[in-house]
Design a protein around this motif. Structure first.
Motif, PDB file in Angstrom:
ATOM      1  N   UNK A 117      32.265 -31.226   6.614  1.00 10.01           N
ATOM      2  CA  UNK A 117      32.972 -32.504   6.682  1.00 10.01           C
ATOM      3  C   UNK A 117      31.943 -33.612   6.859  1.00 10.01           C
ATOM      4  N   UNK A 118      32.286 -34.800   6.368  1.00  4.88           N
ATOM      5  CA  UNK A 118      31.474 -35.985   6.622  1.00  4.88           C
ATOM      6  C   UNK A 118      31.997 -36.640   7.890  1.00  4.88           C
ATOM      7  N   UNK A 119      31.107 -36.900   8.829  1.00  4.26           N
ATOM      8  CA  UNK A 119      31.546 -37.401  10.127  1.00  4.26           C
ATOM      9  C   UNK A 119      30.455 -38.184  10.824  1.00  4.26           C
ATOM     10  N   UNK A 120      30.834 -39.175  11.630  1.00  2.43           N
ATOM     11  CA  UNK A 120      29.862 -39.728  12.582  1.00  2.43           C
ATOM     12  C   UNK A 120      29.500 -38.646  13.596  1.00  2.43           C
ATOM     13  N   UNK A 148      37.695 -25.730  13.039  1.00  6.45           N
ATOM     14  CA  UNK A 148      38.559 -25.809  11.867  1.00  6.45           C
ATOM     15  C   UNK A 148      38.084 -24.893  10.741  1.00  6.45           C
ATOM     16  N   UNK A 149      36.982 -24.177  10.957  1.00  5.95           N
ATOM     17  CA  UNK A 149      36.513 -23.216   9.972  1.00  5.95           C
ATOM     18  C   UNK A 149      35.444 -23.713   9.037  1.00  5.95           C
ATOM     19  N   UNK A 150      34.902 -24.912   9.297  1.00  7.54           N
ATOM     20  CA  UNK A 150      33.838 -25.437   8.453  1.00  7.54           C
ATOM     21  C   UNK A 150      32.488 -24.845   8.873  1.00  7.54           C
ATOM     22  N   UNK A 151      31.577 -24.802   7.904  1.00  7.50           N
ATOM     23  CA  UNK A 151      30.244 -24.268   8.166  1.00  7.50           C
ATOM     24  C   UNK A 151      29.252 -25.347   8.569  1.00  7.50           C
ATOM     25  N   UNK A 152      29.508 -26.577   8.144  1.00 12.11           N
ATOM     26  CA  UNK A 152      28.529 -27.617   8.398  1.00 12.11           C
ATOM     27  C   UNK A 152      29.151 -28.986   8.534  1.00 12.11           C
ATOM     28  N   UNK A 153      28.283 -29.943   8.864  1.00 12.27           N
ATOM     29  CA  UNK A 153      28.658 -31.348   8.913  1.00 12.27           C
ATOM     30  C   UNK A 153      27.611 -32.151   8.143  1.00 12.27           C
ATOM     31  N   UNK A 154      28.070 -33.212   7.516  1.00 10.14           N
ATOM     32  CA  UNK A 154      27.197 -34.213   6.904  1.00 10.14           C
ATOM     33  C   UNK A 154      27.379 -35.460   7.743  1.00 10.14           C
ATOM     34  N   UNK A 155      26.309 -35.925   8.368  1.00  4.68           N
ATOM     35  CA  UNK A 155      26.445 -36.921   9.424  1.00  4.68           C
ATOM     36  C   UNK A 155      26.009 -38.303   8.936  1.00  4.68           C
ATOM     37  N   UNK A 156      26.818 -39.303   9.285  1.00  4.50           N
ATOM     38  CA  UNK A 156      26.532 -40.697   8.942  1.00  4.50           C
ATOM     39  C   UNK A 156      25.787 -41.358  10.092  1.00  4.50           C
ATOM     40  N   UNK A 157      25.004 -42.413   9.822  1.00  2.00           N
ATOM     41  CA  UNK A 157      24.214 -43.038  10.892  1.00  2.00           C
ATOM     42  C   UNK A 157      25.081 -43.811  11.871  1.00  2.00           C
ATOM     43  N   UNK A 172      23.268 -32.148   5.944  1.00  2.30           N
ATOM     44  CA  UNK A 172      22.517 -33.267   5.374  1.00  2.30           C
ATOM     45  C   UNK A 172      22.924 -34.536   6.091  1.00  2.30           C
ATOM     46  N   UNK A 173      22.281 -35.640   5.720  1.00  3.38           N
ATOM     47  CA  UNK A 173      22.627 -36.922   6.323  1.00  3.38           C
ATOM     48  C   UNK A 173      22.935 -37.929   5.221  1.00  3.38           C
ATOM     49  N   UNK A 174      23.674 -38.980   5.589  1.00  7.53           N
ATOM     50  CA  UNK A 174      23.980 -40.072   4.666  1.00  7.53           C
ATOM     51  C   UNK A 174      23.212 -41.314   5.108  1.00  7.53           C
ATOM     52  N   UNK A 175      22.729 -42.096   4.138  1.00  8.87           N
ATOM     53  CA  UNK A 175      22.021 -43.334   4.479  1.00  8.87           C
ATOM     54  C   UNK A 175      22.168 -44.304   3.308  1.00  8.87           C
ATOM     55  N   UNK A 176      23.298 -45.043   3.322  1.00  4.64           N
ATOM     56  CA  UNK A 176      23.661 -45.882   2.194  1.00  4.64           C
ATOM     57  C   UNK A 176      23.205 -47.333   2.302  1.00  4.64           C
ATOM     58  N   UNK A 177      22.787 -47.783   3.461  1.00  7.56           N
ATOM     59  CA  UNK A 177      22.578 -49.211   3.686  1.00  7.56           C
ATOM     60  C   UNK A 177      21.483 -49.848   2.827  1.00  7.56           C
ATOM     61  N   UNK A 178      20.301 -49.254   2.702  1.00  8.23           N
ATOM     62  CA  UNK A 178      19.230 -49.971   1.994  1.00  8.23           C
ATOM     63  C   UNK A 178      19.533 -50.158   0.506  1.00  8.23           C
ATOM     64  N   UNK A 227      19.221 -36.243   1.664  1.00 12.67           N
ATOM     65  CA  UNK A 227      19.723 -37.534   2.143  1.00 12.67           C
ATOM     66  C   UNK A 227      20.558 -38.156   1.038  1.00 12.67           C
ATOM     67  N   UNK A 228      21.809 -38.484   1.355  1.00  8.47           N
ATOM     68  CA  UNK A 228      22.686 -39.167   0.411  1.00  8.47           C
ATOM     69  C   UNK A 228      22.533 -40.663   0.513  1.00  8.47           C
ATOM     70  N   UNK A 229      22.624 -41.362  -0.618  1.00 10.99           N
ATOM     71  CA  UNK A 229      22.414 -42.797  -0.633  1.00 10.99           C
ATOM     72  C   UNK A 229      23.143 -43.414  -1.817  1.00 10.99           C
ATOM     73  N   UNK A 230      22.842 -44.690  -2.142  1.00 10.51           N
ATOM     74  CA  UNK A 230      23.298 -45.337  -3.360  1.00 10.51           C
ATOM     75  C   UNK A 230      22.091 -45.548  -4.272  1.00 10.51           C
TER      76      UNK A 230
END
Length: 341
Positions: A57-60, A72-81, A110-116, A148-151
């Motif tokens: 799941x994607x989550x703070x 909930x049965x998930x294996x991982x998290x993708x965390x937002x800043x 993994x992590x998300x970093x969309x701001x820059x 790292x996820x981004x735009x």
């Protein structure tokens, strides 16, 4: 050594008081067995390594949200800043995050970093954005992650070709050396917005034509193609070698509204949890299995039907939002092996 000395002193005192060595031996064995059992239990709580996609799941960040994902049965998290999860953290703070994830039995995939804005038209702002994102790549490495996820950036008024060249130049010159040094990858989500010009296949291809390295790829979200009337299955096959991460989100087309307002109108589509829109998930997941994708498939919960305004402690999800994540996990679990402990 101080603790060891204290143990022996206590043992001698007990012996002097008439406590037998046999009793001590049994007690020590029980303590050791209990500790070993606890360690094994903690290890068993972590999802096993598999060659399959990792449902996430994607989550703070918060301990409660990580614990919910595992329950909930998930294996991982993708965390937002956020304030408790960002590149400015000390090593000890990062260690605590990793301990928290381990105790919850969940992986930070993994992590998300969309701001820059990687290709900001202002040279000074672009340089600052590039430096900020390099720190995000380093943060990813410090967490033991690989992506790292981004735009893709945006240059208002510039042609697609010029924007593709600008983004490719930034990656090749600024990010690729860091990715190779740290053994990490990066990719952009195909969300249509001004700061993310490469949200359609033609623009994606324009970038990849200029970037031979597979350390740059896609954070593939089928829902964004659906609302643009682009077939996500065809796009997935086209860029099968560049899919590095996946967002699991669906799109519902509300036909009665569409017939009244047209595609230039509003309210004719909405994001849904997987299985409650029109994405063909069996076909899409088959592509991922065929290409042996073993990264994160992260549920991005933007379905207002299964949500509620966040209230109470921000450290945990409201129950309605949890219900959405649970339903998404049940649906995706039909097609993937899921959490194997």
């Amino acid at each position: 050594m101080e603790n060891e000395g204290s143990f022996w002193n206590r043992r001698d005192f007990l012996k002097a008081g008439g406590t037998s060595a046999a009793v001590l031996s049994v007690t020590g064995a029980k303590a050791t067995a209990a500790q070993t059992a606890q360690e094994h239990a903690e290890q068993a709580a972590m999802p096993a390594e598999t060659p399959y996609p990792k449902l996430s799941i994607i989550t703070p960040y918060s301990p409660e949200k990580l614990a919910f994902a595992a329950q909930a049965g998930y294996e991982g998290v993708v965390v937002t800043p956020g304030p408790d999860f960002n590149p400015n953290l000390s090593d000890s703070a990062i260690d605590q995050i990793l301990v928290t994830a381990r105790n919850a039995g969940i992986r930070i995939v993994s992590i998300e970093y969309f701001a820059p804005n990687h290709t900001d038209s202002d040279a000074g702002k672009r340089s600052a954005a590039n430096a900020e994102f390099v720190r995000a790549l380093e943060f990813c490495h410090r967490l033991g992650c690989k992506f790292v996820g981004t735009f893709s950036g945006g240059m208002p008024g510039a042609s697609m070709e010029d924007q593709a060249k600008a983004f490719a130049d930034v990656f090749n010159q600024e990010y690729l050396p860091v990715c190779e040094k740290l053994d990490v990858t990066m990719g952009w989500e195909n969300y249509p917005t001004g700061s993310n010009f490469a949200s359609i296949p033609a623009a994606m291809q324009a970038v990849f034509d200029l970037v031979p390295s597979k350390r740059l790829g896609l954070e593939f979200d089928p829902s964004h193609f659906v609302r643009q009337y682009i077939d996500p299955i065809s796009v997935a096959w086209q860029f099968k070698d560049r899919i590095l991460a996946v967002h699991a989100k669906d799109t519902e087309i509300i036909q009665p509204v569409l017939q009244q307002v047209g595609i230039a109108g509003h309210g004719w589509w909405r994001y849904r949890i997987p299985g409650q829109g029109i994405v063909n998930w069996p076909q899409f997941l088959t592509v991922l299995l065929e290409i042996q994708f073993d990264g994160g498939i992260a549920v991005e919960h933007e379905d207002q039907f299964w949500d509620a305004p966040h209230s109470g402690s921000p450290s945990d999800f409201p129950q309605q939002r949890k219900d959405g994540f649970i339903l998404a996990r049940r649906f995706l679990g039909q097609y993937l092996p899921g959490r194997l402990v």
